[in-house]
Write an enzyme that holds these catalytic residues in place. Structure first.
Site, PDB file in Angstrom:
ATOM      1  N   TYR A  26       0.799  -1.232   0.000  1.00 39.68           N
ATOM      2  CA  TYR A  26       0.000   0.000   0.000  1.00 39.68           C
ATOM      3  C   TYR A  26       0.831   1.281   0.000  1.00 39.68           C
ATOM      4  O   TYR A  26       0.274   2.374  -0.034  1.00 39.68           O
ATOM      5  CB  TYR A  26      -0.956  -0.005   1.212  1.00 39.68           C
ATOM      6  CG  TYR A  26      -1.998  -1.100   1.105  1.00 39.68           C
ATOM      7  CD1 TYR A  26      -3.019  -1.006   0.182  1.00 39.68           C
ATOM      8  CD2 TYR A  26      -1.923  -2.248   1.909  1.00 39.68           C
ATOM      9  CE1 TYR A  26      -3.969  -2.012   0.052  1.00 39.68           C
ATOM     10  CE2 TYR A  26      -2.862  -3.257   1.788  1.00 39.68           C
ATOM     11  CZ  TYR A  26      -3.879  -3.132   0.861  1.00 39.68           C
ATOM     12  OH  TYR A  26      -4.807  -4.127   0.725  1.00 39.68           O
ATOM     13  N   HIS A 103      -8.693   3.371  -5.826  1.00 37.81           N
ATOM     14  CA  HIS A 103      -7.957   2.353  -5.078  1.00 37.81           C
ATOM     15  C   HIS A 103      -6.482   2.709  -5.153  1.00 37.81           C
ATOM     16  O   HIS A 103      -5.960   3.026  -6.242  1.00 37.81           O
ATOM     17  CB  HIS A 103      -8.174   0.953  -5.661  1.00 37.81           C
ATOM     18  CG  HIS A 103      -9.587   0.488  -5.505  1.00 37.81           C
ATOM     19  ND1 HIS A 103     -10.065  -0.019  -4.318  1.00 37.81           N
ATOM     20  CD2 HIS A 103     -10.622   0.500  -6.366  1.00 37.81           C
ATOM     21  CE1 HIS A 103     -11.341  -0.320  -4.466  1.00 37.81           C
ATOM     22  NE2 HIS A 103     -11.712  -0.006  -5.703  1.00 37.81           N
TER      23      HIS A 103
HETATM   24  O1  CA2 Z   1      -6.075  -0.497  -3.055  1.00 32.47           O
HETATM   25  C1  CA2 Z   1      -6.938  -0.012  -2.334  1.00 32.47           C
HETATM   26  O2  CA2 Z   1      -7.060   1.182  -2.094  1.00 32.47           O
HETATM   27  C2  CA2 Z   1      -7.914  -0.973  -1.613  1.00 32.47           C
HETATM   28  O3  CA2 Z   1      -9.198  -0.362  -1.630  1.00 32.47           O
HETATM   29  C3  CA2 Z   1      -7.393  -1.106  -0.195  1.00 32.47           C
HETATM   30  C4  CA2 Z   1      -8.208  -2.095   0.643  1.00 32.47           C
HETATM   31  C5  CA2 Z   1      -8.358  -3.424  -0.068  1.00 32.47           C
HETATM   32  O4  CA2 Z   1      -9.231  -4.261   0.675  1.00 32.47           O
HETATM   33  C6  CA2 Z   1      -8.889  -3.255  -1.483  1.00 32.47           C
HETATM   34  O5  CA2 Z   1      -8.924  -4.524  -2.105  1.00 32.47           O
HETATM   35  C7  CA2 Z   1      -8.020  -2.314  -2.291  1.00 32.47           C
HETATM   36  C8  CA2 Z   1      -7.521  -2.333   2.000  1.00 32.47           C
HETATM   37  C9  CA2 Z   1      -7.378  -1.094   2.817  1.00 32.47           C
HETATM   38  C10 CA2 Z   1      -6.055  -1.000   3.491  1.00 32.47           C
HETATM   39  O6  CA2 Z   1      -5.813  -2.111   4.322  1.00 32.47           O
HETATM   40  C11 CA2 Z   1      -4.668  -2.109   5.012  1.00 32.47           C
HETATM   41  C12 CA2 Z   1      -4.404  -3.271   5.717  1.00 32.47           C
HETATM   42  C13 CA2 Z   1      -3.244  -3.350   6.461  1.00 32.47           C
HETATM   43  C14 CA2 Z   1      -2.367  -2.276   6.503  1.00 32.47           C
HETATM   44  C15 CA2 Z   1      -2.640  -1.117   5.798  1.00 32.47           C
HETATM   45  C16 CA2 Z   1      -3.804  -1.027   5.067  1.00 32.47           C
END
Ligand code: CA2
Length: 150
Positions: A26, A103
């Site tokens: 991310y 995203h």
């Molecule tokens: O790529 C993106 O922005 C997403 O929307 C992020 C989501 C994910 O479920 C989507 O498939 C794509 C996840 C949010 C962030 O999750 C985190 C988990 C652990 C550490 C940092 C962020």
């Protein structure tokens, strides 16, 4: 809608942790960094934003309903709900203002279950894989798309 109304920048579950975990996926920018980009971009167009994040589906839906009368456009990163939530999609359909789905990651290059978003087909545009810069692009598009021209 008037341009007096802010652009709603809505973030779904786990995005409060952006930049704190899994930087290899991310990136290292935080949600605050993304919101700062939106606010600065909106200000360049004389506009404002209203940034919110929730880990709860019903709360996100309530805010989308509210946006019908309070927002000039919506930037939404639905997080994992993009892939699962018919209810979130149904709420977005009711909006008369433009919606851009963002995203941070390129969901099409990730696990199969992330490659489909229920939100994409009801959004005016989709940005993915540009990191938090996608928020800036989405905000700029909405500022331009909803600008009053004379
Ligand atoms: O790529 C993106 O922005 C997403 O929307 C992020 C989501 C994910 O479920 C989507 O498939 C794509 C996840 C949010 C962030 O999750 C985190 C988990 C652990 C550490 C940092 C962020």
């Amino acid at each position: 809608m008037t341009t007096e109304h802010p652009i709603l920048v809505l973030n779904g579950p786990n995005l409060n942790l952006l930049g704190q975990r899994q930087p290899e996926i991310y990136g290292s920018d935080s949600l605050d960094d993304a919101i700062d980009l939106c606010a600065k971009t909106a200000a360049e167009y004389g506009r404002s934003i209203d940034a919110r994040q929730s880990n709860h589906e019903g709360q996100l839906i309530d805010w989308i309903h509210e946006a019908r009368t309070t927002a000039s456009g919506v930037v939404i990163n639905p997080g994992g709900y993009a892939h699962t939530s018919v209810a979130l999609r149904d709420a977005l359909v009711i909006l008369d203002v433009p919606v851009v789905e963002v995203h941070v990651t390129n969901i099409h290059a990730r696990e199969e279950f992330r490659q489909r978003s229920l939100v994409s087909s009801v959004a005016d545009g989709v940005v993915c894989g540009l990191g938090v810069d996608g928020y800036r692009a989405a905000t700029e598009f909405l500022c331009r798309a909803t600008a009053v021209r004379w």
